[in-house]
Design a protein around this motif. Structure first.
Motif, PDB file in Angstrom:
ATOM      1  N   ARG A  78       0.836  -1.349  -0.034  1.00 44.64           N
ATOM      2  CA  ARG A  78      -0.097  -0.109  -0.069  1.00 44.64           C
ATOM      3  C   ARG A  78       0.713   1.240  -0.015  1.00 44.64           C
ATOM      4  NH1 ARG A  78      -4.678  -0.994   4.443  1.00 44.64           N
ATOM      5  NH2 ARG A  78      -5.603  -2.829   3.686  1.00 44.64           N
ATOM      6  N   ASN A  80       0.540   5.190   0.751  1.00 46.56           N
ATOM      7  CA  ASN A  80      -0.772   5.945   1.325  1.00 46.56           C
ATOM      8  C   ASN A  80      -0.396   7.302   1.214  1.00 46.56           C
ATOM      9  OD1 ASN A  80      -1.906   3.749   3.406  1.00 46.56           O
ATOM     10  ND2 ASN A  80       0.252   3.513   3.729  1.00 46.56           N
ATOM     11  N   PHE A  82      -3.137  11.165   0.869  1.00 45.03           N
ATOM     12  CA  PHE A  82      -4.530  11.754   0.827  1.00 45.03           C
ATOM     13  C   PHE A  82      -4.516  12.487  -0.259  1.00 45.03           C
ATOM     14  CE2 PHE A  82      -4.092  11.034   5.649  1.00 45.03           C
ATOM     15  CZ  PHE A  82      -5.572  10.414   5.882  1.00 45.03           C
ATOM     16  N   ASP A 264       5.216  11.382   2.348  1.00 44.94           N
ATOM     17  CA  ASP A 264       5.905  10.123   2.747  1.00 44.94           C
ATOM     18  C   ASP A 264       4.909   8.883   2.607  1.00 44.94           C
ATOM     19  OD1 ASP A 264       7.017   7.913   4.298  1.00 44.94           O
ATOM     20  OD2 ASP A 264       7.500   8.974   6.060  1.00 44.94           O
ATOM     21  N   ARG A 266       4.656   5.863   3.444  1.00 43.84           N
ATOM     22  CA  ARG A 266       4.424   4.977   4.435  1.00 43.84           C
ATOM     23  C   ARG A 266       3.889   3.520   3.816  1.00 43.84           C
ATOM     24  NH1 ARG A 266      -0.107   7.577   6.372  1.00 43.84           N
ATOM     25  NH2 ARG A 266       0.043   8.973   4.841  1.00 43.84           N
ATOM     26  N   PHE A 268       3.542  -0.208   2.985  1.00 40.52           N
ATOM     27  CA  PHE A 268       3.649  -1.477   3.600  1.00 40.52           C
ATOM     28  C   PHE A 268       3.040  -2.749   3.142  1.00 40.52           C
ATOM     29  CE2 PHE A 268      -0.327  -2.249   5.832  1.00 40.52           C
ATOM     30  CZ  PHE A 268      -1.058  -1.049   5.739  1.00 40.52           C
TER      31      PHE A 268
ATOM     32  N   SER B 200      -6.263  -5.489   9.058  1.00 43.79           N
ATOM     33  CA  SER B 200      -6.558  -6.567   8.116  1.00 43.79           C
ATOM     34  C   SER B 200      -6.079  -7.904   8.358  1.00 43.79           C
ATOM     35  CB  SER B 200      -6.272  -6.025   6.755  1.00 43.79           C
ATOM     36  OG  SER B 200      -6.751  -4.744   6.630  1.00 43.79           O
ATOM     37  N   SER B 201      -4.811  -7.976   8.855  1.00 41.60           N
ATOM     38  CA  SER B 201      -3.931  -9.134   8.816  1.00 41.60           C
ATOM     39  C   SER B 201      -4.426  -9.949  10.184  1.00 41.60           C
ATOM     40  CB  SER B 201      -2.617  -9.166   8.576  1.00 41.60           C
ATOM     41  OG  SER B 201      -1.840  -8.515   9.529  1.00 41.60           O
ATOM     42  N   ALA B 305      -0.471   0.143  12.504  1.00 47.22           N
ATOM     43  CA  ALA B 305      -0.008   0.390  11.081  1.00 47.22           C
ATOM     44  C   ALA B 305      -1.057   0.394  10.033  1.00 47.22           C
ATOM     45  CB  ALA B 305       1.413  -0.289  10.762  1.00 47.22           C
ATOM     46  N   GLU B 306      -1.543  -1.087  10.230  1.00 45.50           N
ATOM     47  CA  GLU B 306      -2.766  -1.301   9.281  1.00 45.50           C
ATOM     48  C   GLU B 306      -3.862  -0.385   9.525  1.00 45.50           C
ATOM     49  OE1 GLU B 306      -3.456  -5.520   9.433  1.00 45.50           O
ATOM     50  OE2 GLU B 306      -1.284  -6.024   8.664  1.00 45.50           O
ATOM     51  N   SER B 309      -3.823   2.956   7.828  1.00 42.99           N
ATOM     52  CA  SER B 309      -3.879   2.847   6.581  1.00 42.99           C
ATOM     53  C   SER B 309      -5.442   2.806   6.169  1.00 42.99           C
ATOM     54  CB  SER B 309      -3.143   1.906   5.935  1.00 42.99           C
ATOM     55  OG  SER B 309      -3.554   1.652   4.574  1.00 42.99           O
ATOM     56  N   ASN B 310      -5.956   1.473   7.045  1.00 45.39           N
ATOM     57  CA  ASN B 310      -7.455   1.239   6.682  1.00 45.39           C
ATOM     58  C   ASN B 310      -8.278   2.425   7.069  1.00 45.39           C
ATOM     59  OD1 ASN B 310      -7.046  -1.284   5.916  1.00 45.39           O
ATOM     60  ND2 ASN B 310      -7.242  -2.024   7.887  1.00 45.39           N
ATOM     61  N   SER B 312      -7.618   5.602   6.755  1.00 41.80           N
ATOM     62  CA  SER B 312      -7.503   6.773   6.053  1.00 41.80           C
ATOM     63  C   SER B 312      -8.718   7.391   5.182  1.00 41.80           C
ATOM     64  CB  SER B 312      -6.274   6.631   5.174  1.00 41.80           C
ATOM     65  OG  SER B 312      -5.100   6.416   5.888  1.00 41.80           O
ATOM     66  N   ASN B 353       1.088   5.391  11.882  1.00 46.53           N
ATOM     67  CA  ASN B 353       1.829   6.146  10.920  1.00 46.53           C
ATOM     68  C   ASN B 353       3.326   6.232  11.188  1.00 46.53           C
ATOM     69  OD1 ASN B 353       0.061   6.545   8.910  1.00 46.53           O
ATOM     70  ND2 ASN B 353      -0.964   8.176   9.950  1.00 46.53           N
ATOM     71  N   LEU B 356       5.463   3.504  10.345  1.00 47.33           N
ATOM     72  CA  LEU B 356       5.337   3.240   8.880  1.00 47.33           C
ATOM     73  C   LEU B 356       6.282   4.054   8.203  1.00 47.33           C
ATOM     74  CD1 LEU B 356       2.013   2.188   7.694  1.00 47.33           C
ATOM     75  CD2 LEU B 356       3.943   0.822   7.955  1.00 47.33           C
ATOM     76  N   SER B 357       6.401   5.336   9.056  1.00 46.57           N
ATOM     77  CA  SER B 357       7.222   6.649   8.196  1.00 46.57           C
ATOM     78  C   SER B 357       8.706   6.238   7.826  1.00 46.57           C
ATOM     79  CB  SER B 357       7.081   7.781   8.900  1.00 46.57           C
ATOM     80  OG  SER B 357       7.472   7.614  10.378  1.00 46.57           O
ATOM     81  N   SER B 358       8.887   6.736   6.988  1.00 46.70           N
ATOM     82  CA  SER B 358      10.193   6.514   6.179  1.00 46.70           C
ATOM     83  C   SER B 358      11.516   6.818   7.345  1.00 46.70           C
ATOM     84  CB  SER B 358      10.802   7.339   4.885  1.00 46.70           C
ATOM     85  OG  SER B 358      10.742   8.655   5.262  1.00 46.70           O
ATOM     86  N   TYR B 361      10.499   2.497   9.667  1.00 47.96           N
ATOM     87  CA  TYR B 361      10.014   1.293   8.956  1.00 47.96           C
ATOM     88  C   TYR B 361      10.427   0.159   9.558  1.00 47.96           C
ATOM     89  CZ  TYR B 361       7.708  -2.099   5.941  1.00 47.96           C
ATOM     90  OH  TYR B 361       7.337  -2.989   5.513  1.00 47.96           O
ATOM     91  N   TYR B 365       8.026  -1.420  12.201  1.00 42.41           N
ATOM     92  CA  TYR B 365       7.014  -2.367  11.486  1.00 42.41           C
ATOM     93  C   TYR B 365       7.962  -3.570  11.086  1.00 42.41           C
ATOM     94  CZ  TYR B 365       3.751  -4.233   8.390  1.00 42.41           C
ATOM     95  OH  TYR B 365       2.797  -5.278   7.765  1.00 42.41           O
ATOM     96  N   LYS B 366       9.173  -3.495  10.477  1.00 44.98           N
ATOM     97  CA  LYS B 366       9.865  -4.747  10.027  1.00 44.98           C
ATOM     98  C   LYS B 366      10.243  -5.644  11.177  1.00 44.98           C
ATOM     99  CE  LYS B 366      11.253  -5.614   5.601  1.00 44.98           C
ATOM    100  NZ  LYS B 366      11.879  -4.800   4.885  1.00 44.98           N
TER     101      LYS B 366
END
Lengths: 470, 466
Positions: A78, A80, A82, A264, A266, A268, B200-201, B305-306, B309-310, B312, B353, B356-358, B361, B365-366
């Motif tokens: 994904r 992300n 807006f 950014d 994001r 994943f 979701s997972s 994290a999911e 995104s979900n 958003s 967020n 997940l941000s650069s 991550y 997350y990893k």
């Protein structure tokens, strides 16, 4: 100072699937706004994407078409951000594990490398009404399957870029992946460009120009960027890394957002779509669906069929046309004559009255018969073209038409001799002048003799007799 | 009464479907626990009438005429589905979730939509925009969450059974707190199509009922592959098939970390319950899940994290709460989201967020994904020696409303006993196994191998029969 541009491309191509990539909505162009939208592609809460298998197959075909490696394992992620054209506020794409890696297209002897190509969904379209001061969202395009083809920064000239894009479009069309209609947006190009002083091998800071939708626009945008960046460097300034938009009316580019304003994303892994596994057998099955690419055809036409580079390029520029040529030339073995019939005769007719090759009133079999009649000297070149015109207008077989119109050349030397005698008697002065050295008159006498015999005249026979008599 | 008995009564016409539905609707009117957000009286009665027709024609299916509640994050066509959020206060889905479609195809009666933590984020059912849920066992206490309304609706007799959803324990923990049975199926057993996604997972829809057998009975009706959900890859079967026929010589693993992390009273009660399995010829094996200490962190990183995104898509543009202020698109969605989401939801969005941000991550997350892989491997190891893993469902019993409300980390830590089943995608059922000194229910969880719902249901059923 003189600068060398360093250019890389991101090409987006819409896949020719019947339905969108994650839902059952039709994948078409045009129509009333928001006509092809469902709970899934409009991102309603609770909906889930279901991957269109055909999109995977077409993307894999694209990978094969550019000599890339289709990966056994690929997966979705994904991205992300807006934006009102993106109903879920994320785009499903392939970030870590693309469907295909590597590949290249050779232009002018240089291999222009492809880094990878991946599958993603298209976003909707925003229509801005400046008069009413409103923006409207059309989600018809939401979820249309795309591939993004990402190249290495291998390009150094505008011509390379343009030829590469043309070749890419042609290959995608050959592979049945994309109709590559840039004017309809089914293929769009982003150009990443920086410049470096001649002799240097250190890349400069790049700008990205988004969404170029014609070969011409690509050329103009790059040209403008080279000038803009050169002027900045010449003035002692620094190019800023940013995204720019090309304005076709003004022929210039304007900054959209700088690096600092960049999203950014994001990224994943997309949890709603299991990874895609393609076995070697499945990949081979897909490979078998991909026809010979135009570059290979050109090689074959020149190397094996003895066509000129120009003829070969013209024939392959349309896959249907090229397929038609291949089938017909293979049946007759008359490669040059078939090329002439198609490039001179048929092309002229098609230009006057554009018709898909598949809808012609004659097939490859008729064309091969025609080429053979001509090759075997049973008809002359004028007749060959005339028969083609008749088949184009009414159908029919070449032998039939030739017979009906008396086009079969006569091998009867008695008739030819009589005709020559008659012409020499009626044009005694011309015959004398010829003998006295006015060699140009041979053609005149030939013409007269052919005229006497009409369409069945056999120029070779007449020439021989005329030579003897003079 | 078990659902199989209720089925018989309906089929024998000892009770009418409409009558049964009215009884439940009347009971809901007297609800003091705020279990439901929306009650669908008219739809329920009309569904009951249709069910009765089917019963009368002798074609009743297992769930025909059975009145159930559905958690308010599962889409119901034409009936608002709020996720207990101001954001979706007026959202009326134009489609049914796959599970709802399955229930409707059997003429199951849907009584209404149950209360929950906002967007299923929480373990208390106190973050609902429509007010918190009270525990029927003690109304000064929480029901647990996030499927608190679902568990309360079963415990208080406001339905025959309920559908909840479980992302990190949201079916099992409230079931334990309310003294009912809750089953989280294997990830992929039940379609998530129409479940408004949190993570979701991890998300799975599952049943809450009064007995283990009932959860299997309902699961058989809602499970199965679904062309609308690529992750719904397990089939359906009769999940009650082993009830009353528990295989002998069952090996039950007791991972010590779960007991060490629970209140001593609970650890003792669950250990005692485990001992009783010896009467059934089972063997108890002490085992270990060493990565449990990282489980909660990994769970919160990935799920947030999911979720970020979900969630958003909730921007107030197409549906849901739209702010009255905002001069630009960005301003509008900023205001709509600020006003529409509650503070716990916002906290998770920010956490997600951030993870997940650069630049972050890999660290978050990893690494969390690595823990996930490790926990799966550790479960594989346990299941190479055991058939079932037995643990407490929650480290405490139901706590007073308002307690710990402002300490999110403590709240998150309380998920320690349940999150690993979600992380590993394994089926897990919680059943009551005793009471604490205040008489509050204690829950015990039986977690099984991938797709082995039948065995854990049978084991839970056997315990109920002891």
């Amino acid at each position: 100072m003189r600068y060398i541009p360093v250019i890389g491309l991101e090409i987006h191509a819409e896949l020719q699937t019947a339905s969108k990539v994650f839902c059952g909505c039709a994948n078409e162009f045009g129509g009333a706004p928001n006509d092809r939208v469902c709970p899934r592609c409009s991102g309603l809460p609770g909906t889930l994407p279901v991957l269109n298998k055909n999109a995977v197959i077409l993307a894999a075909r694209a990978g094969i078409a550019v000599d890339g490696t289709v990966n056994n394992y690929s997966s979705f992620d994904r991205k992300n951000y807006f934006y009102p054209d993106l109903p879920k506020a994320y785009q499903i794409t392939q970030f870590e594990h693309p469907i295909s890696s590597g590949g290249f297209i050779e232009i002018g002897g240089r291999k222009l490398r492809i880094h990878h190509l991946h599958i993603e969904e298209d976003a909707g379209k925003l229509v801005h009404d400046d008069y009413e001061c409103i923006s409207m969202a059309d989600y018809n395009r939401c979820g249309v399957p795309l591939i993004e083809i990402v190249t290495e920064p291998d390009f150094r000239t505008i011509e390379e870029v343009q030829q590469f894009v043309e070749q890419m479009a042609l290959r995608l069309k050959y592979a049945g992946v994309c109709d590559a209609r840039m004017e309809q947006g089914s293929m769009r190009v982003d150009v990443n460009i920086s410049i470096m002083p001649e002799g240097s091998d250190v890349f400069g800071t790049r700008a990205e120009i988004k969404n170029l939708n014609s070969i011409k626009a690509i050329g103009r945008a790059i040209e403008y960027e080279i000038k803009r960046q050169s002027e900045i460097l010449d003035a002692g300034g620094q190019v800023v890394q940013e995204t720019r938009r090309f304005n076709d009316n003004h022929g210039d580019t304007k900054a959209l957002r700088s690096k600092e304003e960049a999203h950014d994303y994001r990224y994943f892994p997309e949890p709603d779509i299991p990874p895609v596994f393609l076995s070697d057998e499945e990949i081979e099955e897909i490979r078998a669906q991909v026809p010979e690419m135009p570059n290979k055809r050109v090689e074959r036409y020149i190397g094996e069929y003895g066509l000129t580079a120009e003829e070969a390029a013209l024939i392959v520029s349309d896959r249907e046309f090229s397929d038609f040529y291949d089938k017909s030339a293979a049946a007759s073995g008359c490669y040059k004559k078939t090329a002439s019939l198609m490039l001179v005769g048929l092309n002229k007719l098609l230009n006057e009255n554009p018709t898909p090759v598949s809808e012609l009133k004659f097939g490859t079999r008729e064309l091969s018969e025609l080429a053979l009649l001509w090759e075997e000297n049973k008809i002359n070149s004028n007749s060959a073209m005339e028969i083609l015109e008749i088949m184009y207008a009414h159908g029919g077989t070449p032998a039939e038409i030739a017979g009906k119109h008396g086009m079969i050349m006569s091998a009867d030397s008695d008739a030819a001799e009589k005709a020559v005698d008659k012409v020499l008697a009626e044009n005694a002065k011309a015959a004398q002048d010829y003998k006295a050295g006015n060699k140009k008159l041979f053609g005149f006498l030939m013409g007269r003799a052919i005229g006497e015999l009409g369409k069945s005249a056999n120029p070779a026979v007449i020439k021989e007799i005329l030579n003897k008599k003079l | 009464m078990k659902l199989k008995e209720l089925r018989k009564k309906l089929d024998n016409k000892e009770i009418g479907a409409v009558e049964l539905t009215r009884e439940n609707l009347d009971a809901i009117k007297g609800d003091v626990c705020n279990s439901y957000i929306t009650v669908c009286e008219e739809e329920a009665i009309s569904a009951a009438r249709e069910a009765q027709l089917l019963i009368d024609s002798g074609k009743a299916l297992p769930m025909t005429g059975i009145p159930v509640s559905v958690k308010d994050n599962i889409c119901t066509k034409g009936i608002r589905t709020t996720c207990a959020s101001k954001m979706l206060e007026d959202f009326i889905p134009p489609y049914d979730a796959s599970v709802v479609e399955k229930l409707k195809s059997q003429k199951t009666v849907i009584l209404g939509k149950t209360n929950m933590d906002e967007f299923a984020m929480g373990g208390s059912s106190q973050t609902s925009y429509f007010g918190g849920v009270k525990n029927p066992a003690d109304t000064s206490r929480v029901t647990g969450g996030s499927s608190g309304g679902a568990a309360a609706s079963v415990a208080a007799g406001l339905c025959a059974a309920a559908l909840g959803s479980d992302t990190g324990g949201s079916i099992r923990q409230p079931s334990a707190f309310c003294g009912v049975v809750g089953l989280k199926p294997t990830y992929g057993r039940v379609s998530r199509y129409g479940l408004i996604a949190f993570a979701s997972s991890f998300d799975q829809i599952g049943p809450i009922a009064k007995s283990a057998e009932d959860t299997g009975y309902i699961l058989s009706a809602i499970a199965g592959r679904d062309e609308n959900d690529m992750t719904a890859r397990c089939g359906s079967e009769d999940f009650t098939a082993l009830c009353g026929k528990l295989p002998k010589g069952l090996k039950i693993g007791l991972p010590k970390e779960f007991f060490e992390g629970s209140d001593p009273g609970i650890a003792a009660a669950v250990s005692e319950a485990a001992q009783s399995y010896k009467e059934l010829g089972a063997e108890l094996i002490e085992c270990s899940l060493p990565s449990l200490e990282y489980a909660v962190s990994a769970y919160y990183l990935i799920s947030s994290a999911e979720a970020a995104s979900n969630l958003s898509r909730f921007d107030g543009v197409k549906y849901g709460h739209r702010s009255a202020d905002g001069d630009s698109f960005m301003e509008l969605i900023e205001n709509s989201r600020s006003e529409g989401f509650g503070s716990e939801v916002k906290r998770r969005i920010m956490l997600g967020n951030y993870a997940l941000s650069s630049g972050y991550y890999d660290a978050y997350y990893k690494n969390a994904s690595r823990i996930r892989t490790k926990i799966k491997a550790e479960y594989d190891d346990i299941f190479s020696r055991c058939d079932i893993v037995l643990t407490p469902t929650a480290p405490t019993t139901a706590y007073p409303i308002g307690f710990q409300e402002n300490d999110p980390v403590k709240m998150y830590t309380a998920d320690i006993c349940t999150v690993t089943a979600n992380i590993a995608g394994l089926p897990s059922v919680s059943i009551p196994c005793g009471a604490d000194e205040n008489g509050l229910p204690i829950g015990m969880s039986l977690t099984g191998r991938y797709m082995d719902e039948k065995l854990i249901i049978a084991a839970a059923d056997a315990f109920e029969r002891l």
